[in-house]
Design a protein around this motif. Structure first.
Motif, PDB file in Angstrom:
ATOM      1  N   THR A  50       0.817  -1.217   0.000  1.00 30.83           N
ATOM      2  CA  THR A  50       0.000   0.000   0.000  1.00 30.83           C
ATOM      3  C   THR A  50       0.847   1.262   0.000  1.00 30.83           C
ATOM      4  OG1 THR A  50      -1.825  -1.110   1.119  1.00 30.83           O
ATOM      5  CG2 THR A  50      -1.762   1.287   1.229  1.00 30.83           C
ATOM      6  N   GLY A  51       1.782   1.369   0.944  1.00 31.15           N
ATOM      7  CA  GLY A  51       2.608   2.572   1.049  1.00 31.15           C
ATOM      8  C   GLY A  51       3.463   2.800  -0.179  1.00 31.15           C
ATOM      9  N   THR A  52       3.996   1.712  -0.749  1.00 29.19           N
ATOM     10  CA  THR A  52       4.853   1.827  -1.926  1.00 29.19           C
ATOM     11  C   THR A  52       4.048   2.233  -3.152  1.00 29.19           C
ATOM     12  OG1 THR A  52       6.163   0.026  -0.967  1.00 29.19           O
ATOM     13  CG2 THR A  52       6.661   0.668  -3.223  1.00 29.19           C
ATOM     14  N   VAL A  53       2.842   1.714  -3.287  1.00 28.78           N
ATOM     15  CA  VAL A  53       1.975   2.125  -4.393  1.00 28.78           C
ATOM     16  C   VAL A  53       1.641   3.609  -4.271  1.00 28.78           C
ATOM     17  CG1 VAL A  53      -0.312   1.845  -5.415  1.00 28.78           C
ATOM     18  CG2 VAL A  53       1.008  -0.163  -4.785  1.00 28.78           C
ATOM     19  N   THR A  54       1.383   4.056  -3.048  1.00 24.92           N
ATOM     20  CA  THR A  54       1.136   5.488  -2.827  1.00 24.92           C
ATOM     21  C   THR A  54       2.342   6.309  -3.263  1.00 24.92           C
ATOM     22  OG1 THR A  54      -0.290   4.975  -0.935  1.00 24.92           O
ATOM     23  CG2 THR A  54       0.553   7.229  -1.098  1.00 24.92           C
ATOM     24  N   GLY A  55       3.547   5.805  -2.956  1.00 20.21           N
ATOM     25  CA  GLY A  55       4.764   6.481  -3.397  1.00 20.21           C
ATOM     26  C   GLY A  55       4.843   6.555  -4.914  1.00 20.21           C
ATOM     27  N   ASP A  56       4.441   5.477  -5.607  1.00 20.26           N
ATOM     28  CA  ASP A  56       4.447   5.485  -7.076  1.00 20.26           C
ATOM     29  C   ASP A  56       3.444   6.488  -7.632  1.00 20.26           C
ATOM     30  OD1 ASP A  56       6.466   3.655  -7.538  1.00 20.26           O
ATOM     31  OD2 ASP A  56       5.140   1.928  -7.460  1.00 20.26           O
ATOM     32  N   VAL A  57       2.286   6.594  -6.983  1.00 21.06           N
ATOM     33  CA  VAL A  57       1.280   7.575  -7.424  1.00 21.06           C
ATOM     34  C   VAL A  57       1.826   8.995  -7.260  1.00 21.06           C
ATOM     35  CG1 VAL A  57      -1.006   8.531  -6.949  1.00 21.06           C
ATOM     36  CG2 VAL A  57      -0.663   6.049  -6.929  1.00 21.06           C
ATOM     37  N   ILE A  58       2.527   9.237  -6.159  1.00 20.68           N
ATOM     38  CA  ILE A  58       3.141  10.550  -5.944  1.00 20.68           C
ATOM     39  C   ILE A  58       4.206  10.811  -7.004  1.00 20.68           C
ATOM     40  CG2 ILE A  58       4.553  11.913  -4.353  1.00 20.68           C
ATOM     41  CD1 ILE A  58       3.173  10.465  -2.049  1.00 20.68           C
ATOM     42  N   ILE A  59       4.968   9.770  -7.359  1.00 15.91           N
ATOM     43  CA  ILE A  59       5.988   9.902  -8.412  1.00 15.91           C
ATOM     44  C   ILE A  59       5.328  10.250  -9.746  1.00 15.91           C
ATOM     45  CG2 ILE A  59       7.653   8.610  -9.796  1.00 15.91           C
ATOM     46  CD1 ILE A  59       8.433   7.117  -7.237  1.00 15.91           C
ATOM     47  N   LEU A  60       4.180   9.633 -10.039  1.00 18.01           N
ATOM     48  CA  LEU A  60       3.450   9.954 -11.260  1.00 18.01           C
ATOM     49  C   LEU A  60       3.075  11.433 -11.305  1.00 18.01           C
ATOM     50  CD1 LEU A  60       1.022   6.878 -11.549  1.00 18.01           C
ATOM     51  CD2 LEU A  60       3.004   7.358 -12.978  1.00 18.01           C
ATOM     52  N   ALA A  61       2.534  11.922 -10.182  1.00 20.12           N
ATOM     53  CA  ALA A  61       2.132  13.324 -10.123  1.00 20.12           C
ATOM     54  C   ALA A  61       3.344  14.249 -10.251  1.00 20.12           C
ATOM     55  CB  ALA A  61       1.393  13.599  -8.814  1.00 20.12           C
ATOM     56  N   ALA A  62       4.441  13.895  -9.564  1.00 19.20           N
ATOM     57  CA  ALA A  62       5.651  14.722  -9.628  1.00 19.20           C
ATOM     58  C   ALA A  62       6.240  14.735 -11.037  1.00 19.20           C
ATOM     59  CB  ALA A  62       6.685  14.212  -8.629  1.00 19.20           C
ATOM     60  N   SER A  63       6.163  13.609 -11.735  1.00 19.81           N
ATOM     61  CA  SER A  63       6.676  13.544 -13.109  1.00 19.81           C
ATOM     62  C   SER A  63       5.898  14.479 -14.032  1.00 19.81           C
ATOM     63  CB  SER A  63       6.593  12.103 -13.629  1.00 19.81           C
ATOM     64  OG  SER A  63       7.394  11.232 -12.857  1.00 19.81           O
ATOM     65  N   LEU A  64       4.573  14.486 -13.871  1.00 17.78           N
ATOM     66  CA  LEU A  64       3.751  15.382 -14.681  1.00 17.78           C
ATOM     67  C   LEU A  64       4.048  16.841 -14.376  1.00 17.78           C
ATOM     68  CD1 LEU A  64       0.317  13.502 -14.546  1.00 17.78           C
ATOM     69  CD2 LEU A  64       1.943  13.570 -16.440  1.00 17.78           C
ATOM     70  N   LEU A  65       4.245  17.151 -13.086  1.00 20.26           N
ATOM     71  CA  LEU A  65       4.592  18.526 -12.699  1.00 20.26           C
ATOM     72  C   LEU A  65       5.937  18.936 -13.287  1.00 20.26           C
ATOM     73  CD1 LEU A  65       3.507  18.651  -8.926  1.00 20.26           C
ATOM     74  CD2 LEU A  65       2.516  19.939 -10.818  1.00 20.26           C
ATOM     75  N   VAL A 106       9.748   7.825  -0.490  1.00 22.27           N
ATOM     76  CA  VAL A 106       9.823   6.609  -1.307  1.00 22.27           C
ATOM     77  C   VAL A 106      10.926   5.678  -0.805  1.00 22.27           C
ATOM     78  CG1 VAL A 106      10.343   5.727  -3.607  1.00 22.27           C
ATOM     79  CG2 VAL A 106       8.830   7.681  -3.353  1.00 22.27           C
ATOM     80  N   SER A 107      12.060   6.242  -0.399  1.00 22.49           N
ATOM     81  CA  SER A 107      13.160   5.417   0.114  1.00 22.49           C
ATOM     82  C   SER A 107      12.748   4.670   1.371  1.00 22.49           C
ATOM     83  CB  SER A 107      14.380   6.294   0.390  1.00 22.49           C
ATOM     84  OG  SER A 107      14.862   6.892  -0.788  1.00 22.49           O
ATOM     85  N   VAL A 108      12.058   5.373   2.269  1.00 25.38           N
ATOM     86  CA  VAL A 108      11.590   4.737   3.508  1.00 25.38           C
ATOM     87  C   VAL A 108      10.588   3.634   3.191  1.00 25.38           C
ATOM     88  CG1 VAL A 108      10.283   5.121   5.641  1.00 25.38           C
ATOM     89  CG2 VAL A 108      12.044   6.757   4.953  1.00 25.38           C
ATOM     90  N   GLN A 109       9.648   3.916   2.279  1.00 24.79           N
ATOM     91  CA  GLN A 109       8.643   2.920   1.921  1.00 24.79           C
ATOM     92  C   GLN A 109       9.265   1.699   1.250  1.00 24.79           C
ATOM     93  OE1 GLN A 109       5.432   2.765   2.664  1.00 24.79           O
ATOM     94  NE2 GLN A 109       5.596   4.672   3.811  1.00 24.79           N
ATOM     95  N   ARG A 110      10.244   1.933   0.373  1.00 27.28           N
ATOM     96  CA  ARG A 110      10.915   0.816  -0.303  1.00 27.28           C
ATOM     97  C   ARG A 110      11.679  -0.041   0.698  1.00 27.28           C
ATOM     98  NH1 ARG A 110       9.985  -0.322  -5.827  1.00 27.28           N
ATOM     99  NH2 ARG A 110       8.734   1.443  -6.445  1.00 27.28           N
ATOM    100  N   PHE A 111      12.345   0.615   1.649  1.00 30.01           N
ATOM    101  CA  PHE A 111      13.097  -0.124   2.655  1.00 30.01           C
ATOM    102  C   PHE A 111      12.164  -0.963   3.513  1.00 30.01           C
ATOM    103  CE2 PHE A 111      15.541  -0.423   6.676  1.00 30.01           C
ATOM    104  CZ  PHE A 111      16.688  -1.004   6.167  1.00 30.01           C
TER     105      PHE A 111
END
Length: 254
Positions: A50-65, A106-111
């Protein structure tokens, strides 16, 4: 005579455009990675990822920005618009701070995901399943073993230790055979020649998670330096354009 100020301004504009185009390419690659990663994480239970998927969603938004901000920088440099360049610099500074916070999250979630996946995969491999759960359990491990090219938890010996046959998905040619007869023949040949996957799924999955985390960290570092250079170049170009306008007005006035 050569006008070195104009030449330096032109070089700065070209470099600013190049850095922004590279930032757009990095953002597109990161966007694609996040989309693929979300699909891969669905192999794990929702509680684990769950947390890692949330991190990926944030990465998607940041990439678009980042794509939007970099596009603004390209337009501002191309049109030599001082206000757009100053606005671009402000947005890039905000993006740098956001990317730093996202990288930490993201680093914390991946770890944490590595520990959660380790516990989950060990528990799932050895747990006693009912007849109703058997097909779902087999499908999960078949998908993991084919995807990560692995066999068992720590290796094919795990199936032997449990008194089971090595599963069909440990032999990719047999698993992908189109007919039942071909599947049986290829499986028998695979077991006899010991050409099945030798590595365990736990280590393979953890290696993938570590490499993904390292890749994201590397992208964050590269993006930071590109953005820092872009800020310097944008400030240089906008400052030069502002001075040029002031000189022009002073010349016209007198």
């Amino acid at each position: 005579m050569l006008n070195f100020v104009e030449i330096s301004k032109g070089c700065a504009k070209v470099l600013l455009l190049v850095f922004n185009i590279l930032c757009i390419l990095i953002a597109l690659c990161t966007f694609g990675f996040a989309v693929v990663d979300i699909r891969v994480l669905r192999q794990y239970s929702e509680e684990q990822a769950t947390g890692t998927v949330t991190g990926d969603v944030i990465i998607l938004a940041a990439s678009l920005l980042l794509i939007g901000v970099a596009t603004l920088g390209c337009v501002g440099a191309g049109r030599e618009n001082v206000k757009m360049l100053y606005l671009y610099v402000g947005f890039v500074m905000i993006m740098v701070i956001l990317e730093l916070l996202i990288a930490i999250y993201v680093s914390v979630q991946r770890f944490g995901l590595q520990f959660r996946v380790t516990d989950w995969i060990r528990e799932d491999f050895y747990r006693n399943v009912t007849a109703e759960e058997q097909d779902q359990h087999d499908d999960l491990w078949n998908e993991l073993q084919i995807t990560y090219e692995c066999c068992g938890l720590n290796g094919p010996e795990d199936y032997v230790a449990l008194g089971h046959q090595i599963t069909l998905s440990c032999c990719p040619r047999a698993y992908n055979a189109r007919t039942e007869n071909a599947r049986k023949l290829l499986y028998k040949s695979c077991v006899e020649s010991m050409t099945y996957y030798k590595d365990g799924c736990e280590e393979e999955i953890l290696d993938i998670l570590r490499s993904d985390a390292d890749w994201l960290l590397g992208v964050a570092v590269i993006s930071f330096w590109f953005e820092a250079a872009s800020i310097v170049l944008a400030m240089w170009v906008s400052s030069h354009l502002k001075n040029s306008v002031q000189v022009y007005r002073h010349t016209v006035k007198y």
